[in-house]
Design a protein around this motif. Structure first.
Motif, PDB file in Angstrom:
ATOM      1  N   GLY A  23       0.820  -1.217   0.000  1.00  0.00           N
ATOM      2  CA  GLY A  23       0.000   0.000   0.000  1.00  0.00           C
ATOM      3  C   GLY A  23       0.849   1.260   0.000  1.00  0.00           C
ATOM      4  N   VAL A  24       1.902   1.262   0.801  1.00  0.00           N
ATOM      5  CA  VAL A  24       2.818   2.413   0.834  1.00  0.00           C
ATOM      6  C   VAL A  24       3.411   2.634  -0.555  1.00  0.00           C
ATOM      7  CG1 VAL A  24       5.031   3.240   1.752  1.00  0.00           C
ATOM      8  CG2 VAL A  24       3.347   2.207   3.293  1.00  0.00           C
ATOM      9  N   MET A  59      -7.558   5.360  -7.097  1.00  0.00           N
ATOM     10  CA  MET A  59      -8.900   4.863  -6.756  1.00  0.00           C
ATOM     11  C   MET A  59      -8.849   3.385  -6.374  1.00  0.00           C
ATOM     12  SD  MET A  59     -11.110   7.279  -6.853  1.00  0.00           S
ATOM     13  CE  MET A  59     -12.674   6.459  -7.062  1.00  0.00           C
ATOM     14  N   LEU A  60      -8.141   2.578  -7.180  1.00  0.00           N
ATOM     15  CA  LEU A  60      -8.017   1.152  -6.876  1.00  0.00           C
ATOM     16  C   LEU A  60      -7.378   0.952  -5.504  1.00  0.00           C
ATOM     17  CD1 LEU A  60      -8.187  -1.863  -7.676  1.00  0.00           C
ATOM     18  CD2 LEU A  60      -5.940  -1.574  -8.756  1.00  0.00           C
ATOM     19  N   SER A  61      -6.325   1.677  -5.230  1.00  0.00           N
ATOM     20  CA  SER A  61      -5.634   1.547  -3.945  1.00  0.00           C
ATOM     21  C   SER A  61      -6.538   1.936  -2.782  1.00  0.00           C
ATOM     22  CB  SER A  61      -4.364   2.409  -3.931  1.00  0.00           C
ATOM     23  OG  SER A  61      -3.467   1.953  -4.921  1.00  0.00           O
ATOM     24  N   SER A  62      -7.364   2.944  -2.980  1.00  0.00           N
ATOM     25  CA  SER A  62      -8.222   3.406  -1.886  1.00  0.00           C
ATOM     26  C   SER A  62      -9.344   2.429  -1.539  1.00  0.00           C
ATOM     27  CB  SER A  62      -8.810   4.783  -2.221  1.00  0.00           C
ATOM     28  OG  SER A  62      -9.804   4.662  -3.221  1.00  0.00           O
ATOM     29  N   VAL A  63      -9.636   1.488  -2.429  1.00  0.00           N
ATOM     30  CA  VAL A  63     -10.710   0.519  -2.154  1.00  0.00           C
ATOM     31  C   VAL A  63     -10.205  -0.933  -2.096  1.00  0.00           C
ATOM     32  CG1 VAL A  63     -12.553   1.985  -3.074  1.00  0.00           C
ATOM     33  CG2 VAL A  63     -11.396   0.357  -4.591  1.00  0.00           C
ATOM     34  N   THR A  64      -8.892  -1.111  -2.018  1.00  0.00           N
ATOM     35  CA  THR A  64      -8.314  -2.460  -1.933  1.00  0.00           C
ATOM     36  C   THR A  64      -8.331  -2.934  -0.485  1.00  0.00           C
ATOM     37  OG1 THR A  64      -6.922  -2.166  -3.877  1.00  0.00           O
ATOM     38  CG2 THR A  64      -6.179  -3.783  -2.270  1.00  0.00           C
ATOM     39  N   ASP A  65      -8.519  -4.217  -0.310  1.00  0.00           N
ATOM     40  CA  ASP A  65      -8.556  -4.812   1.026  1.00  0.00           C
ATOM     41  C   ASP A  65      -7.124  -4.963   1.568  1.00  0.00           C
ATOM     42  OD1 ASP A  65      -9.220  -6.094   3.352  1.00  0.00           O
ATOM     43  OD2 ASP A  65      -9.820  -7.979   2.412  1.00  0.00           O
ATOM     44  N   TYR A  66      -6.566  -3.811   1.976  1.00  0.00           N
ATOM     45  CA  TYR A  66      -5.276  -3.803   2.679  1.00  0.00           C
ATOM     46  C   TYR A  66      -5.257  -2.629   3.649  1.00  0.00           C
ATOM     47  CZ  TYR A  66      -3.269  -0.854  -1.223  1.00  0.00           C
ATOM     48  OH  TYR A  66      -2.988   0.096  -2.171  1.00  0.00           O
ATOM     49  N   PRO A  67      -4.286  -2.589   4.566  1.00  0.00           N
ATOM     50  CA  PRO A  67      -4.336  -1.637   5.679  1.00  0.00           C
ATOM     51  C   PRO A  67      -4.511  -0.162   5.334  1.00  0.00           C
ATOM     52  CG  PRO A  67      -2.665  -3.280   6.103  1.00  0.00           C
ATOM     53  CD  PRO A  67      -3.153  -3.512   4.698  1.00  0.00           C
ATOM     54  N   LEU A  68      -4.024   0.329   4.222  1.00  0.00           N
ATOM     55  CA  LEU A  68      -4.063   1.765   3.946  1.00  0.00           C
ATOM     56  C   LEU A  68      -5.259   2.216   3.109  1.00  0.00           C
ATOM     57  CD1 LEU A  68      -0.273   2.381   3.301  1.00  0.00           C
ATOM     58  CD2 LEU A  68      -1.582   2.794   5.382  1.00  0.00           C
ATOM     59  N   SER A  69      -6.236   1.356   2.912  1.00  0.00           N
ATOM     60  CA  SER A  69      -7.368   1.735   2.063  1.00  0.00           C
ATOM     61  C   SER A  69      -8.409   2.523   2.845  1.00  0.00           C
ATOM     62  CB  SER A  69      -8.017   0.491   1.456  1.00  0.00           C
ATOM     63  OG  SER A  69      -8.669  -0.251   2.456  1.00  0.00           O
TER      64      SER A  69
END
Length: 129
Positions: A23-24, A59-69
Protein backbone atom coordinates in the motif's frame (compact mmCIF):
# COMPACT_ATOMS: atom_id res chain seq x y z
CA UNK A 1 13.02 -39.89 -6.90
CA UNK A 2 11.61 -37.82 -4.06
CA UNK A 3 12.80 -34.34 -3.28
CA UNK A 4 13.80 -33.93 0.37
CA UNK A 5 11.50 -31.74 2.44
CA UNK A 6 14.28 -29.24 3.21
CA UNK A 7 14.79 -28.63 -0.50
CA UNK A 8 11.07 -27.99 -0.95
CA UNK A 9 11.14 -25.41 1.84
CA UNK A 10 14.19 -23.69 0.39
CA UNK A 11 12.62 -23.59 -3.08
CA UNK A 12 9.92 -21.14 -2.02
CA UNK A 13 11.32 -17.79 -0.99
CA UNK A 14 9.32 -15.70 1.46
CA UNK A 15 8.13 -12.63 -0.37
CA UNK A 16 9.24 -9.55 1.58
CA UNK A 17 6.52 -7.03 0.62
CA UNK A 18 3.56 -7.19 2.99
CA UNK A 19 0.11 -5.78 2.14
CA UNK A 20 0.94 -2.71 4.28
CA UNK A 21 4.22 -2.09 2.44
CA UNK A 22 2.49 -2.74 -0.89
CA UNK A 23 0.00 0.00 0.00
CA UNK A 24 2.82 2.41 0.83
CA UNK A 25 4.44 1.65 -2.52
CA UNK A 26 1.10 2.07 -4.31
CA UNK A 27 0.46 5.54 -2.92
CA UNK A 28 4.08 6.59 -3.55
CA UNK A 29 3.70 5.39 -7.15
CA UNK A 30 0.48 7.39 -7.52
CA UNK A 31 2.21 10.55 -6.29
CA UNK A 32 5.25 10.01 -8.53
CA UNK A 33 3.09 9.19 -11.57
CA UNK A 34 1.16 12.42 -11.07
CA UNK A 35 4.20 14.63 -10.39
CA UNK A 36 6.97 13.40 -12.71
CA UNK A 37 5.34 14.37 -16.03
CA UNK A 38 5.04 17.99 -14.88
CA UNK A 39 8.50 18.12 -13.32
CA UNK A 40 10.10 16.74 -16.47
CA UNK A 41 7.94 18.54 -19.05
CA UNK A 42 6.43 15.47 -20.70
CA UNK A 43 4.34 15.93 -23.84
CA UNK A 44 0.60 16.37 -23.41
CA UNK A 45 -0.28 12.77 -24.35
CA UNK A 46 2.20 11.35 -21.82
CA UNK A 47 0.98 13.70 -19.09
CA UNK A 48 -2.64 12.79 -19.76
CA UNK A 49 -1.82 9.06 -19.72
CA UNK A 50 0.08 9.46 -16.44
CA UNK A 51 -2.81 11.45 -14.93
CA UNK A 52 -5.31 8.75 -15.94
CA UNK A 53 -3.02 6.07 -14.55
CA UNK A 54 -2.46 7.93 -11.27
CA UNK A 55 -6.17 8.58 -10.85
CA UNK A 56 -7.22 5.02 -11.59
CA UNK A 57 -4.43 3.55 -9.51
CA UNK A 58 -5.24 5.87 -6.61
CA UNK A 59 -8.90 4.86 -6.76
CA UNK A 60 -8.02 1.15 -6.88
CA UNK A 61 -5.63 1.55 -3.95
CA UNK A 62 -8.22 3.41 -1.89
CA UNK A 63 -10.71 0.52 -2.15
CA UNK A 64 -8.31 -2.46 -1.93
CA UNK A 65 -8.56 -4.81 1.03
CA UNK A 66 -5.28 -3.80 2.68
CA UNK A 67 -4.34 -1.64 5.68
CA UNK A 68 -4.06 1.76 3.95
CA UNK A 69 -7.37 1.73 2.06
CA UNK A 70 -10.29 4.03 2.72
CA UNK A 71 -12.77 1.20 2.12
CA UNK A 72 -11.94 -2.48 1.69
CA UNK A 73 -13.95 -3.54 -1.36
CA UNK A 74 -11.47 -5.09 -3.83
CA UNK A 75 -9.71 -8.28 -2.64
CA UNK A 76 -5.93 -7.91 -2.39
CA UNK A 77 -5.38 -10.61 -5.03
CA UNK A 78 -7.87 -8.84 -7.32
CA UNK A 79 -5.80 -5.70 -6.90
CA UNK A 80 -2.79 -7.72 -8.02
CA UNK A 81 -4.61 -8.94 -11.12
CA UNK A 82 -5.58 -5.37 -12.01
CA UNK A 83 -1.96 -4.27 -11.57
CA UNK A 84 -0.80 -7.09 -13.84
CA UNK A 85 -3.28 -6.05 -16.54
CA UNK A 86 -2.14 -2.43 -16.36
CA UNK A 87 1.48 -3.55 -16.28
CA UNK A 88 1.00 -5.44 -19.53
CA UNK A 89 -0.36 -2.33 -21.24
CA UNK A 90 2.19 0.17 -19.88
CA UNK A 91 5.12 -0.59 -22.21
CA UNK A 92 2.94 -0.08 -25.30
CA UNK A 93 1.49 3.30 -24.29
CA UNK A 94 4.35 5.48 -25.59
CA UNK A 95 3.89 4.07 -29.12
CA UNK A 96 0.11 3.79 -28.98
CA UNK A 97 -0.28 7.39 -27.80
CA UNK A 98 2.46 8.86 -29.97
CA UNK A 99 5.09 10.00 -27.45
CA UNK A 100 7.71 7.26 -27.93
CA UNK A 101 10.09 9.81 -29.47
CA UNK A 102 10.25 11.64 -26.11
CA UNK A 103 12.97 9.65 -24.38
CA UNK A 104 12.14 10.74 -20.83
CA UNK A 105 8.41 10.01 -21.13
CA UNK A 106 8.97 6.70 -22.90
CA UNK A 107 11.53 5.55 -20.35
CA UNK A 108 9.31 6.64 -17.46
CA UNK A 109 6.55 4.33 -18.70
CA UNK A 110 9.01 1.50 -19.33
CA UNK A 111 10.45 1.98 -15.85
CA UNK A 112 6.98 2.00 -14.36
CA UNK A 113 6.39 -1.33 -16.09
CA UNK A 114 9.49 -2.79 -14.46
CA UNK A 115 8.58 -1.44 -11.02
CA UNK A 116 5.05 -2.85 -11.35
CA UNK A 117 6.29 -6.36 -12.07
CA UNK A 118 9.12 -6.35 -9.53
CA UNK A 119 6.77 -5.22 -6.76
CA UNK A 120 4.18 -7.81 -7.82
CA UNK A 121 6.81 -10.57 -7.82
CA UNK A 122 7.99 -9.59 -4.33
CA UNK A 123 4.54 -9.11 -2.76
CA UNK A 124 3.16 -11.72 -0.38
CA UNK A 125 -0.34 -11.95 -1.87
CA UNK A 126 -1.40 -14.54 0.74
CA UNK A 127 -0.38 -12.55 3.82
CA UNK A 128 -2.96 -11.91 6.51
CA UNK A 129 -2.94 -8.28 7.54
Amino acid sequence: MRVPRTVKKLGRMKRPISPMMHGVLDYATVAATAAVPRLMGFPKQATMAADALAGGYGMLSSVTDYPLSARRVVPFKGHGLAEAAVGLALPFLPWALGFADNRAARNFFLGLTAVTFVVAAMTDWDADE
